[in-house]
Design an enzyme around this catalytic site. Structure first.
Site, PDB file in Angstrom:
ATOM      1  N   LYS A  12      -7.874 -27.458   7.095  1.00  0.00           N
ATOM      2  CA  LYS A  12      -6.953 -26.228   6.490  1.00  0.00           C
ATOM      3  C   LYS A  12      -7.519 -25.657   6.142  1.00  0.00           C
ATOM      4  CE  LYS A  12      -3.083 -29.303   5.185  1.00  0.00           C
ATOM      5  NZ  LYS A  12      -1.692 -30.098   3.702  1.00  0.00           N
ATOM      6  N   LYS A  28      -2.255 -22.442   0.022  1.00  0.00           N
ATOM      7  CA  LYS A  28      -2.191 -23.498  -0.708  1.00  0.00           C
ATOM      8  C   LYS A  28      -3.481 -23.968  -2.290  1.00  0.00           C
ATOM      9  CE  LYS A  28      -2.798 -27.111   1.157  1.00  0.00           C
ATOM     10  NZ  LYS A  28      -4.115 -28.848   0.569  1.00  0.00           N
ATOM     11  N   THR A  63       0.410 -29.498  -4.069  1.00  0.00           N
ATOM     12  CA  THR A  63      -1.480 -29.762  -4.382  1.00  0.00           C
ATOM     13  C   THR A  63      -1.608 -29.523  -6.082  1.00  0.00           C
ATOM     14  OG1 THR A  63      -1.237 -29.456  -1.970  1.00  0.00           O
ATOM     15  CG2 THR A  63      -3.040 -29.157  -3.793  1.00  0.00           C
ATOM     16  N   SER A  81      -5.091 -33.892  -6.258  1.00  0.00           N
ATOM     17  CA  SER A  81      -5.757 -32.395  -5.498  1.00  0.00           C
ATOM     18  C   SER A  81      -7.021 -32.606  -5.859  1.00  0.00           C
ATOM     19  CB  SER A  81      -4.697 -31.600  -5.487  1.00  0.00           C
ATOM     20  OG  SER A  81      -5.183 -30.353  -4.982  1.00  0.00           O
ATOM     21  N   ARG A  82      -7.725 -31.982  -5.017  1.00  0.00           N
ATOM     22  CA  ARG A  82      -9.635 -32.101  -4.666  1.00  0.00           C
ATOM     23  C   ARG A  82      -9.556 -30.922  -5.413  1.00  0.00           C
ATOM     24  NH1 ARG A  82     -10.756 -35.493  -0.087  1.00  0.00           N
ATOM     25  NH2 ARG A  82     -10.406 -32.604   0.961  1.00  0.00           N
ATOM     26  N   ASN A  83      -8.784 -29.640  -5.220  1.00  0.00           N
ATOM     27  CA  ASN A  83      -7.946 -28.221  -5.630  1.00  0.00           C
ATOM     28  C   ASN A  83      -8.374 -27.704  -7.136  1.00  0.00           C
ATOM     29  OD1 ASN A  83      -9.450 -26.898  -2.607  1.00  0.00           O
ATOM     30  ND2 ASN A  83      -8.269 -28.546  -2.364  1.00  0.00           N
ATOM     31  N   VAL A 139     -15.669 -32.543   0.824  1.00  0.00           N
ATOM     32  CA  VAL A 139     -15.091 -31.137   0.703  1.00  0.00           C
ATOM     33  C   VAL A 139     -13.641 -30.697  -0.400  1.00  0.00           C
ATOM     34  CG1 VAL A 139     -15.124 -29.199   1.976  1.00  0.00           C
ATOM     35  CG2 VAL A 139     -16.307 -30.335   2.621  1.00  0.00           C
ATOM     36  N   GLU A 181     -12.156 -28.051  -0.373  1.00  0.00           N
ATOM     37  CA  GLU A 181     -11.426 -26.266   0.732  1.00  0.00           C
ATOM     38  C   GLU A 181     -11.419 -24.933   1.257  1.00  0.00           C
ATOM     39  OE1 GLU A 181     -12.680 -26.660   4.017  1.00  0.00           O
ATOM     40  OE2 GLU A 181     -11.584 -28.374   5.317  1.00  0.00           O
TER      41      GLU A 181
END
Length: 342
Positions: free
Chosen positions: A108, A191, A248, A254-256, A279, A281
């Protein structure tokens, strides 16, 4: 739920690739998982677990390999490498790819140098591969555990799309088919940027009202960019758009979102990234989405604000102040009805 078993290759053994491998193996497929790390290959071969990503998930029946040719020798190949590495990996795969084997894009993002969507990257590097995109609200560990999940499978070729749904769909992993590849991709990319923004809001203690407002106005930005790129607006309201954003933008899984939360608490981006193996993203995608928006002549103030925080050393207080100082406008103006600003 399917007529035949298949051989599924998975390129990328991070958390998401590992979860997909576990799902495909449980469904009875012959599953080959390619990993970059020798430690991962040996861990799966020797102990049936990925020691670096989702170590708690059993991978019985998954064949791990460091040989791209082995992963490409399949009925379908799932590409699960990070977005900014996808082009290079496809170039390595090119000599091993069999004409007609579908490439299912599970990355993504938007490429930072070219502002290309992932399908455009793969089409350029693997021109003989029919393309599909798998995107939607998925935390890898929940998929790996077999918890109920719905996801979008986007494919321009209806027959190939139906075959892929037949292969990868299970009672708990439910792909919904669409032919809007670009719509699914834009949703999956944007997103992640919006999730960072929502994390900042939470880390700053700005409240649930602010986060709900940001999600809603973020969907407006997502839709605006998708339509300008040639997608259908309604795709953005489905699993690969609104569904993925809701997930997310609201959980520390959620990493973000968690990166944005840490930023909002005052931690530095360099320190946050240094503490992570996987990572995040949205960091690279924030800059790439900004470039794509400029190329298409689309205004994305929230995404631009995130890019400013991550890549232009802008302060959080200054960024929030500038967003809140924007002029009032008609809520549905992003759909292009021509209504004046109010």
């Amino acid at each position: 739920m399917r007529s035949v078993m298949a051989r599924i290759g998975i390129v990328g053994a991070g958390a998401w690739g590992t979860a997909l491998a576990a799902t495909m193996s449980r469904a009875g497929h012959d599953c080959v998982l390619w990993a970059h790390e020798t430690e991962v290959v040996e861990g799966i071969r020797d102990n049936g677990h990925n020691p670096l990503f989702l170590p708690e998930i059993a991978l019985n029946g998954v064949a791990a390999t460091g040989d791209l040719a082995a992963a490409a020798d399949a009925d379908a190949v799932l590409l699960v490498v990070p977005a900014q590495f996808l082009r290079a990996q496809c170039r390595r795969l090119r000599s091993h790819w069999k004409a007609g084997v579908p490439a299912v894009i599970c990355a993504k993002g938007v490429e930072t140098d070219s502002f290309a969507a992932m399908s455009e990257v793969v089409a350029a590097e693997l021109p003989e591969a029919p393309l599909a995109v798998l995107s939607g609200p998925t935390f890898a560990v929940e998929v790996a555990r077999g918890l109920p999940t719905a996801i979008t499978l986007a494919c321009a070729d209806a027959a190939i799309g139906r075959q892929l749904v037949d292969w990868i769909g299970t009672a708990s992993f439910r792909p919904y088919l669409t032919d809007d590849v670009i719509g699914a991709e834009v949703g999956g990319a944007v997103k992640n940027v919006l999730a960072i923004a929502c994390g900042v809001v939470e880390g700053q203690g700005l409240g649930d009202n602010a986060r709900a407002s940001l999600i809603t106005r973020g969907i407006a930005e997502l839709m605006r960019l998708a339509v300008a790129k040639g997608a259908r607006a309604e795709t953005c309201m489905g699993l690969s758009g609104l569904g993925d954003l809701i997930l997310t933008a609201s959980s520390q899984q959620s990493r973000n979102y968690s990166l944005g939360f840490a930023l909002g608490e005052g931690k530095s981006l360099a320190d946050i990234l240094a503490s992570r193996r996987s990572v995040t993203e949205g960091v690279a995608t924030a800059a790439a989405v900004g470039g794509l928006a400029a190329k298409l002549g689309v205004e994305l103030p929230i995404c631009a604000a995130v890019a400013g925080l991550l890549h232009q050393s802008r302060g959080i207080e200054e960024t929030i102040r500038d967003l809140l100082a924007r002029p009032f406008r008609h809520e549905l103006g992003f759909l292009g009805e021509g209504r004046p600003a109010t």
